[in-house]
Design a protein around this motif. Structure first.
Motif, mmCIF file in Angstrom:
data_model
loop_
_atom_site.group_PDB
_atom_site.id
_atom_site.type_symbol
_atom_site.label_atom_id
_atom_site.label_comp_id
_atom_site.label_asym_id
_atom_site.label_seq_id
_atom_site.Cartn_x
_atom_site.Cartn_y
_atom_site.Cartn_z
ATOM 1 N N UNK A 10 0.195 -1.531 0.027
ATOM 2 C CA UNK A 10 -0.069 -0.176 -0.224
ATOM 3 C C UNK A 10 1.060 1.145 -0.234
ATOM 4 N N UNK A 11 1.262 2.489 -0.729
ATOM 5 C CA UNK A 11 0.847 3.336 -1.031
ATOM 6 C C UNK A 11 1.700 4.129 0.236
ATOM 7 N N UNK A 12 -0.225 4.594 1.011
ATOM 8 C CA UNK A 12 0.132 5.109 2.318
ATOM 9 C C UNK A 12 0.456 4.603 3.423
ATOM 10 N N UNK A 13 0.285 3.075 3.369
ATOM 11 C CA UNK A 13 0.439 2.037 4.212
ATOM 12 C C UNK A 13 0.940 0.842 3.994
ATOM 13 N N UNK A 14 2.668 0.940 4.218
ATOM 14 C CA UNK A 14 3.891 0.156 3.865
ATOM 15 C C UNK A 14 3.320 -0.696 4.539
ATOM 16 N N UNK A 15 3.471 -1.739 5.552
ATOM 17 C CA UNK A 15 3.138 -2.227 6.091
ATOM 18 C C UNK A 15 1.623 -3.496 5.637
ATOM 19 N N UNK A 16 0.609 -2.737 4.786
ATOM 20 C CA UNK A 16 0.072 -3.877 4.163
ATOM 21 C C UNK A 16 -0.098 -4.421 2.758
ATOM 22 N N UNK A 17 0.442 -5.232 2.563
ATOM 23 C CA UNK A 17 0.222 -5.226 0.752
ATOM 24 C C UNK A 17 -0.202 -6.471 0.178
#
Length: 661
Positions: A466-473
């Motif tokens: 995720x561009x905003x929340x890099x912890x999510x993929x």
């Protein structure tokens, strides 16, 4: 009556040599200044070289190379067109006389020459030759294969469009022209090549065994009627005019009989198929009808190469050409460039890509206060490297087809992971990264028909954060998620480019505006692609709408910030105050050249009232070009060395830094 499967093509017009560089440069010096002449000197040299090659090297060049030369020359000629209005009134400038001979008269008799300031003859003759060379390429295609038939159809369409342009735009303004440049003959050639393209499409539709039988019958009936009408109208133009009939007979006496046979045959077939036409309430929608007809030639191909080409052919119908001004400054593949000092550089038409880009046109990063006003500096999406992409794809093609078939596309398969790795590099300049993303997206469209790769023992798995929340993929074997993520980064990257421009200059303003338009366009494509992709939240329709709204709001801010006097821009509608040359300055020679280039670009690629889709709409034909990043050569898909430019540019930047130290 049997149908003659022969296709017709025409010869090119011939011309006498003429010197263009010296008189045009002298005119620029006298009308503007020596420094202005130096700014456009490269264009004048390229113009002269194009015409010399067009005249002297014709026998040494392949048909696609001749076409490339003519297109490049037409663009250069359009760039200098406004200068010709000054030639007749300047006694100190040497006259430029163009002499052209009739294409159908091999004895070089009755040549026609232009007046001092009549560039219309030159442009009309070049458009004629573009149509002629496309007709020859189409006739030379191997129509026993699906790919050959598709390319022949597209080239005949392009040839027909060039003669439509000649008929509507140029032939009426050419005085005392040879018979082949008259409106009547241009109209005849437009109908002829249009009929041949429709006939080949009809053959493909007749062989189509899929879909609804009644709908297919309806389409075939309409095709028979369209082919008949075009052949009939083409035939009626020639016998009705004695000069035209004698002209055609002097070239090939079988032409008139051939046209009569075609018109008669398809008239009988059209009447026979008329009963299968569906009532209006059951007819397919025009969009679905057009799409199924255009795509069939490749979609049902059995060859791997042809299936890969189907992706790029489909892409060429969906994607618009890039914004003109962005490529004039940024793209490493555009042959015309504006460098930082305002100099207009034109590379020779036969110089293969890649070209080095002067990335210094971008200013230093904007202050954080400015960047916070817009959503453009949102981070790009990150992805995990995919080192086994080549092995996954190649093993799939070997298992499903054969080792020899995999070798035919090996070059393309090797390029895919290289492009993917390059587009993820943070140390690349914005323009280079954008070009890598665009090229990778095109390659994804080529391999899309093979997904999902059910027969593969190790299908590729794409991982994006995720561009905003890099912890999510999200990790998926879904090429639509890969395409959507690339489109997301393209839109974000274009906003980065727009906001990093020096908007206090006219070049920076235009570049920023076009980059924002590209960003809006890529987000529009992302909205469509995301419907087939599931993944991180930044690919959702709600988030895409937020980005689009922010980009839309930036346009009025940009206009308010840069207010310059508006000039009356002559010519095409694409030169409006909202076009690529808003704030055009008629007293600047570089601006004049850019105006001519943009008009030529709009004529060849963009929509206009008389040419609904542009004359050069079939981008898949670039696969025949020596300069295409991916091209067809001896039935193979070959990838040019397209990744050298970013690497060379980075090395050059390092050398410059070392030298400065």
């Amino acid at each position: 009556m049997n149908n003659d499967d022969r296709v017709l093509s025409i010869p090119l017009k011939k011309t006498d040599p003429v010197e263009l560089y010296l008189p045009l440069r002298k005119l620029v010096v006298s009308k503007y200044s020596e420094s202005d002449a130096q700014k456009v000197e490269s264009v004048l040299e390229t113009l002269n070289k194009c015409r010399r090659d067009m005249v002297e090297r014709r026998g040494d060049l392949s048909l696609p190379m001749q076409r490339d030369c003519l297109i490049h020359y037409f663009k250069c000629l359009s760039m200098v067109e406004l200068l010709f209005t000054s030639i007749s009134s300047d006694a100190h400038v040497d006259p430029i006389i163009f002499v052209w001979y009739d294409a159908f008269n091999p004895d070089h008799q009755d040549g026609v020459s232009s007046q001092r300031n009549a560039i219309q003859l030159e442009k009309a003759a070049v458009v004629f030759n573009l149509g002629a060379i496309c007709s020859q390429i189409a006739a030379s295609c191997d129509r026993t294969t699906a790919l050959g038939r598709h390319l022949a159809i597209e080239d005949f369409k392009v040839a027909a469009n060039f003669f439509l342009t000649l008929w509507k735009e140029f032939a009426k303004g050419v005085v005392s022209a040879t018979l082949d440049l008259t409106p009547l003959f241009a109209k005849f050639l437009h109908l002829l090549f249009s009929a041949q393209a429709f006939e080949l499409e009809l053959g493909e539709e007749l062989n189509n065994k899929g879909g609804c039988y009644r709908v297919q019958q309806h389409r075939c009936a309409l095709f028979f009627r369209s082919v008949y009408k075009r052949y009939r109208r083409a035939y009626e133009l020639i016998p009705a005019d004695s000069a035209a009939r004698n002209h055609v007979n002097s070239f090939d006496q079988t032409w008139v009989a051939h046209l009569y046979q075609k018109a008669t045959f398809f008239e009988a077939e059209a009447h026979q198929w008329k009963s299968s036409i569906l009532p209006k309430s059951k007819r397919p929608l025009p969009e679905a009808y057009e799409s199924s007809v255009q795509s069939y030639a490749i979609d049902h191909a059995e060859c791997v190469t042809e299936t890969l080409v189907s992706g790029i052919c489909s892409l060429s119908r969906k994607l618009k050409p890039p914004q003109i001004y962005v490529d004039l400054i940024l793209s490493e593949y555009n042959p015309f460039k504006i460098t930082k000092d305002g100099k207009l550089v034109a590379y020779p038409w036969d110089m293969p890509p890649p070209y080095l880009t002067n990335s210094a046109i971008l200013s230093s990063p904007l202050p954080s206060s400015r960047a916070s006003e817009i959503l453009a500096f949102i981070p790009l999406k990150k992805s995990e490297p995919l080192n086994d992409l080549y092995e996954s794809l190649r093993s799939y093609f070997v298992l499903k087809y054969s080792e020899s078939m995999a070798k035919r596309v090996e070059d393309l398969l090797q390029m895919l992971p290289k492009l993917r790795n390059e587009m993820l590099r943070d140390d690349l300049s914005l323009p280079f990264r954008r070009d890598c993303l665009v090229l990778y997206f095109r390659c994804l469209c080529m391999i899309e028909p093979f997904f999902p790769m059910k027969a593969s023992p190790n299908p590729p798995v794409f991982v994006w954060y995720n561009a905003i929340s890099p912890q999510h993929h999200s990790s998926q074997h879904n090429i639509h998620m890969e395409k959507a993520s690339v489109l997301f980064n393209l839109g974000a990257l274009c906003t980065h480019i727009a906001l990093s421009c020096d908007q206090s200059t006219i070049h920076g303003y235009r570049l920023a505006k076009d980059a924002l338009k590209d960003a809006f366009y890529w987000n529009y494509e992302l909205r469509r692609e995301s419907k087939q992709a599931s993944g991180t939240i930044d690919l959702s329709g709600q988030y895409i709408a937020v980005i689009e709204n922010e980009i839309r709001n930036e346009f009025p801010h940009l206009t308010r910030k840069f207010r310059r006097p508006q000039y009356d821009v002559p010519g095409s509608a694409c030169m409006s105050t909202d076009g690529p040359l808003a704030n055009y300055d008629p007293n600047d020679v570089t601006e004049q050249f850019l105006l001519g280039y943009c008009k030529a670009h709009c004529l060849l690629h963009s929509s206009s009232r008389s040419l609904p889709h542009g004359v050069w709409e079939a981008q898949c034909l670039d696969l025949l070009s020596e300069f295409s990043p991916v091209k067809i050569k001896d039935g193979h898909l070959v990838a040019n060395a397209i990744l050298e430019a970013p690497n060379l540019a980075l090395e050059n930047m390092s050398l410059q830094k070392t030298t400065q130290q």
